[in-house]
Every structure is written in C-alpha cells, then in structure tokens.
Design a protein around this motif. Structure first.
Motif, PDB file in Angstrom:
ATOM      1  N   UNK A   1      -8.628  -5.797   3.403  1.00  6.52           N
ATOM      2  CA  UNK A   1      -7.656  -5.223   2.474  1.00  6.52           C
ATOM      3  C   UNK A   1      -7.892  -5.744   1.055  1.00  6.52           C
ATOM      4  N   UNK A   2      -8.126  -7.057   0.920  1.00  6.63           N
ATOM      5  CA  UNK A   2      -8.368  -7.615  -0.420  1.00  6.63           C
ATOM      6  C   UNK A   2      -9.695  -7.122  -1.008  1.00  6.63           C
ATOM      7  N   UNK A   3     -10.650  -6.803  -0.146  1.00  3.82           N
ATOM      8  CA  UNK A   3     -11.878  -6.170  -0.635  1.00  3.82           C
ATOM      9  C   UNK A   3     -11.562  -4.812  -1.250  1.00  3.82           C
ATOM     10  N   UNK A   4     -10.648  -4.067  -0.588  1.00  2.88           N
ATOM     11  CA  UNK A   4     -10.246  -2.761  -1.121  1.00  2.88           C
ATOM     12  C   UNK A   4      -9.528  -2.923  -2.450  1.00  2.88           C
ATOM     13  N   UNK A   5      -8.716  -3.954  -2.597  1.00  9.32           N
ATOM     14  CA  UNK A   5      -8.025  -4.217  -3.859  1.00  9.32           C
ATOM     15  C   UNK A   5      -9.044  -4.537  -4.956  1.00  9.32           C
ATOM     16  N   UNK A   6     -10.014  -5.381  -4.621  1.00  7.88           N
ATOM     17  CA  UNK A   6     -11.009  -5.789  -5.632  1.00  7.88           C
ATOM     18  C   UNK A   6     -11.897  -4.627  -6.055  1.00  7.88           C
ATOM     19  N   UNK A   7     -12.030  -3.653  -5.183  1.00 10.07           N
ATOM     20  CA  UNK A   7     -12.883  -2.503  -5.504  1.00 10.07           C
ATOM     21  C   UNK A   7     -12.130  -1.407  -6.269  1.00 10.07           C
ATOM     22  N   UNK A   8     -10.915  -1.718  -6.704  1.00  8.45           N
ATOM     23  CA  UNK A   8     -10.188  -0.767  -7.546  1.00  8.45           C
ATOM     24  C   UNK A   8      -8.945  -0.173  -6.926  1.00  8.45           C
TER      25      UNK A   8
ATOM     26  N   UNK B   1      -2.211  -2.583   5.584  1.00  7.36           N
ATOM     27  CA  UNK B   1      -1.899  -1.612   4.535  1.00  7.36           C
ATOM     28  C   UNK B   1      -0.988  -2.263   3.503  1.00  7.36           C
ATOM     29  N   UNK B   2      -1.314  -2.086   2.238  1.00  4.42           N
ATOM     30  CA  UNK B   2      -0.513  -2.696   1.172  1.00  4.42           C
ATOM     31  C   UNK B   2      -0.349  -1.700   0.023  1.00  4.42           C
ATOM     32  N   UNK B   3       0.878  -1.593  -0.490  1.00  5.68           N
ATOM     33  CA  UNK B   3       1.140  -0.674  -1.602  1.00  5.68           C
ATOM     34  C   UNK B   3       0.551  -1.265  -2.888  1.00  5.68           C
ATOM     35  N   UNK B   4      -0.223  -0.472  -3.591  1.00  4.13           N
ATOM     36  CA  UNK B   4      -0.887  -0.935  -4.816  1.00  4.13           C
ATOM     37  C   UNK B   4       0.124  -1.075  -5.958  1.00  4.13           C
ATOM     38  N   UNK B   5      -0.012  -2.170  -6.705  1.00  2.71           N
ATOM     39  CA  UNK B   5       0.780  -2.420  -7.912  1.00  2.71           C
ATOM     40  C   UNK B   5       2.275  -2.220  -7.671  1.00  2.71           C
ATOM     41  N   UNK B   6       2.757  -2.750  -6.564  1.00  2.00           N
ATOM     42  CA  UNK B   6       4.155  -2.550  -6.212  1.00  2.00           C
ATOM     43  C   UNK B   6       5.100  -3.253  -7.185  1.00  2.00           C
ATOM     44  N   UNK B   7       4.703  -4.419  -7.681  1.00  2.00           N
ATOM     45  CA  UNK B   7       5.548  -5.132  -8.634  1.00  2.00           C
ATOM     46  C   UNK B   7       5.790  -4.294  -9.883  1.00  2.00           C
TER      47      UNK B   7
ATOM     48  N   UNK C   1      11.904   1.066  -5.818  1.00  2.00           N
ATOM     49  CA  UNK C   1      10.903   0.345  -5.043  1.00  2.00           C
ATOM     50  C   UNK C   1      11.185   0.413  -3.553  1.00  2.00           C
ATOM     51  N   UNK C   2      12.459   0.267  -3.187  1.00  2.00           N
ATOM     52  CA  UNK C   2      12.834   0.384  -1.776  1.00  2.00           C
ATOM     53  C   UNK C   2      12.520   1.777  -1.232  1.00  2.00           C
TER      54      UNK C   2
END
Length: 336
Positions: free
Chosen positions: A314-321, A203-209, A220-221
């Motif tokens: 997970x990176x597939x999910x990122x690439x798909x939007x 699991x990764x938070x989208x556009x966290x930066x 952010x924290x």
C-alpha cells in the motif's frame, strides 16, 4: 361462554336421578349435569362437549354393562381432558382397574354407593373448588410463560444488537477490526493448511486529512461511509472486508489467484475514483484510494504477517503517486 360438565354414569336410573338432584342443588348455570347409562355413551358425549369448547370437570362412575370398562373410559378421556376429576363407586373398582387408572390417568376419590355414609355434596364442592384453583394456577402459569417468552425474545434481540455493536464498525456498518481478525484468521489458517490460494488487500483513502480540513469532519465521515459501501458492493459475498481504523480498510479474498486479486483491487480503485459525494453546502467531493495486494505464502505464520506485507505494498502505491494498485514486492520476487 364455556360450561363445566359433570358427567354421571350408571346403568341404574334411580342412582342417576339421585346424583342429578344432589348435584343440581349445589351448582349454578355455569355447570351442566349430564347422565349416561354407559361409558361408551358418556365418552362420545364428553368428546362432543370438549369439541364445543366446554370442560369436563367431574365424572362419577358407577355400574356399567357396556364393553368399555371404567378404566378404559377414564384413560381415553384423560387423553383429551387430563384435568378431569374422576370419582368412582367402590363396588366397581378392582385392583387391576385401579392400577391401570393410576398408571395412565388419575382418580380423584373412591366413594361408597350409599350416599348417606359420605357428605357427597361436600365432595363435589371440594372438587369444584380445587378445579377453580388449578384453573387459576394454569392461567397464571400461561401468563408467566408468556412473560418469560417475551422477555427471552427481548434478551435475544438485545444480545443480537450487542453482538452487532461488538463486531460492526458503527460508522460504516462493515466488520470492525476485532471482527475482521476473528473472521479472517481461521480463513488464512485453512487456506495455508489446504494449500489454497488466498489474497489480502489493504485499502487507504488518499489525502484524507485534506478532505477533513477542506470539507469538515462530517463530510469526511461520509467519504468513509461511501468508500466502505462501494468496496463492499464490489467484493464477493465470500470475501471478508473490514475497517481497521481511520480511513484504512482490509479485505481477505479466499480462493483467489494473484490475477483475480489485482483485478478485484483495480475494480475497487476504479469505482471509488468515479464516486461523487455532495456536501450539505452543495460541494462535490471526489477522492481516490491506494491499494496494496499480497498473496498468502505457504510459510506465513499468521494473518498479521500477510497484512503487514499488504501494508508495505500500500505504501508503495502511495509513493508512486496514489490512486494505484500495487502488488507486494515479495510476490513479485516469488514470480521471479
């Protein structure tokens, strides 16, 4: 205030009177000198004093016509008053009775009945002195044991806290990377050995930066904290969940089918999508997560391989939007 009892036992009244007079002259009001004509009577009297909170300091045993021998009296009294100093007249002691007392209780001194041949008062005073020393030693030991017990509790508390610090992510309160691997690896090995179904989520938070850049690191924290809490609440208690670093988390779901894993991942994604976090500046933060899902394969050699496959999903999910749940391509291929 508790008193110290000196029990004199003899069927000769003159002997009892002599004992009482000699002892009374050398003790103060903290001491009670009692006279008994039988050991049976004395045992009952001593028990009553013990129940009342007093201490049987000394017993002096002479002739006795009761059915209870001196050895039985001392052994019975010892069960409730092990620190009593027992003085016996030599004319009542046999080898058999002495061996029973030594093996099951204690004897302080054996003295002749003729008091003029011994310094009787000195014997009593020495017994009182030794009792006081022993009492101070016992009190000190109790204080020492209490201090040791307290220190042990403190050390245990410290060890528990250290263990929590070593295994818990400080920001979110969930398993840290080390703890996640230590908990998950045996679970993966067991599932593979027993041919049990097991799923892994990355699991990764989208556009966290961007969240950090726009709202600041404190916000952010808070996003990471809220995300971890919501995911932990959504997962089962039997699932293993941890923060691997930054905004990246992982979960191991034992006894879970592919369909169950995708549903669990979708529940997390949906819950996070509906989260709203208010900043100190009254700004509202909404964010999403992307999740990669994979199943344990029979030939997976380690947890790292399974996590890597979930990471690729997970990176597939990122690439798909982003804001998506994706199943690993290897799992799709297995279905085909």
């Amino acid at each position: 205030m508790a008193k110290y009892v000196i029990a004199c036992i003899d069927n000769n009244i003159e002997v009892l009177d002599s004992l009482y007079n000699k002892i009374s002259r050398i003790v103060d009001s903290d001491y009670i000198v009692e006279s008994y004509i039988s050991t049976e009577q004395a045992l009952i009297g001593c028990y009553n004093y013990i129940i009342a909170g007093n201490e049987i300091l000394i017993t002096i045993l002479g002739n006795d016509n009761s059915k209870m021998n001196c050895d039985k009296f001392i052994i019975e009294l010892y069960k409730n008053s092990p620190n009593t100093r027992n003085i016996l007249f030599d004319d009542i002691v046999t080898i058999d009775s002495l061996s029973k007392i030594i093996n099951n209780a204690s004897v302080y001194q054996i003295i002749p009945r003729k008091f003029d041949t011994v310094d009787f008062e000195l014997i009593i005073l020495e017994a009182i002195k030794q009792n006081a020393q022993d009492r101070r030693l016992r009190d000190y030991q109790r204080v020492l044991e209490s201090a040791v017990e307290k220190r042990t509790r403190e050390l245990n508390d410290i060890n528990v806290k250290l263990e929590l610090l070593a295994t818990t992510d400080a920001l979110t309160g969930v398993n840290n990377r080390r703890s996640f691997y230590e908990s998950s690896s045996p679970m993966v090995n067991y599932a593979r050995r027993e041919n049990k179904k097991l799923a892994v989520l990355m699991i990764d938070i989208d556009k966290f930066k961007m969240i950090n850049d726009v709202f600041g690191h404190a916000a952010g924290d808070e996003v990471i904290r809220q995300m971890a809490q919501k995911a932990r609440e959504t997962l089962r208690k039997s699932d293993i969940f941890g923060r691997l670093g930054g905004e990246e988390f992982a979960a191991v779901l034992p006894n879970t089918s592919e369909r169950g894993a995708l549903k669990a991942a979708e529940n997390i994604r949906s819950e996070i999508e509906n989260l709203e976090i208010e900043t100190l500046k009254d700004e509202i933060i909404r964010f999403t997560v992307s999740i990669g899902v994979t199943m344990l394969h029979y030939d997976d050699p380690s947890l790292e391989i399974v996590l890597h496959r979930a990471d690729l999903a997970l990176y597939d999910a990122k690439r798909q939007g982003r804001n998506k749940v994706c199943l690993s391509k290897d799992d799709l291929n297995e279905d085909n």
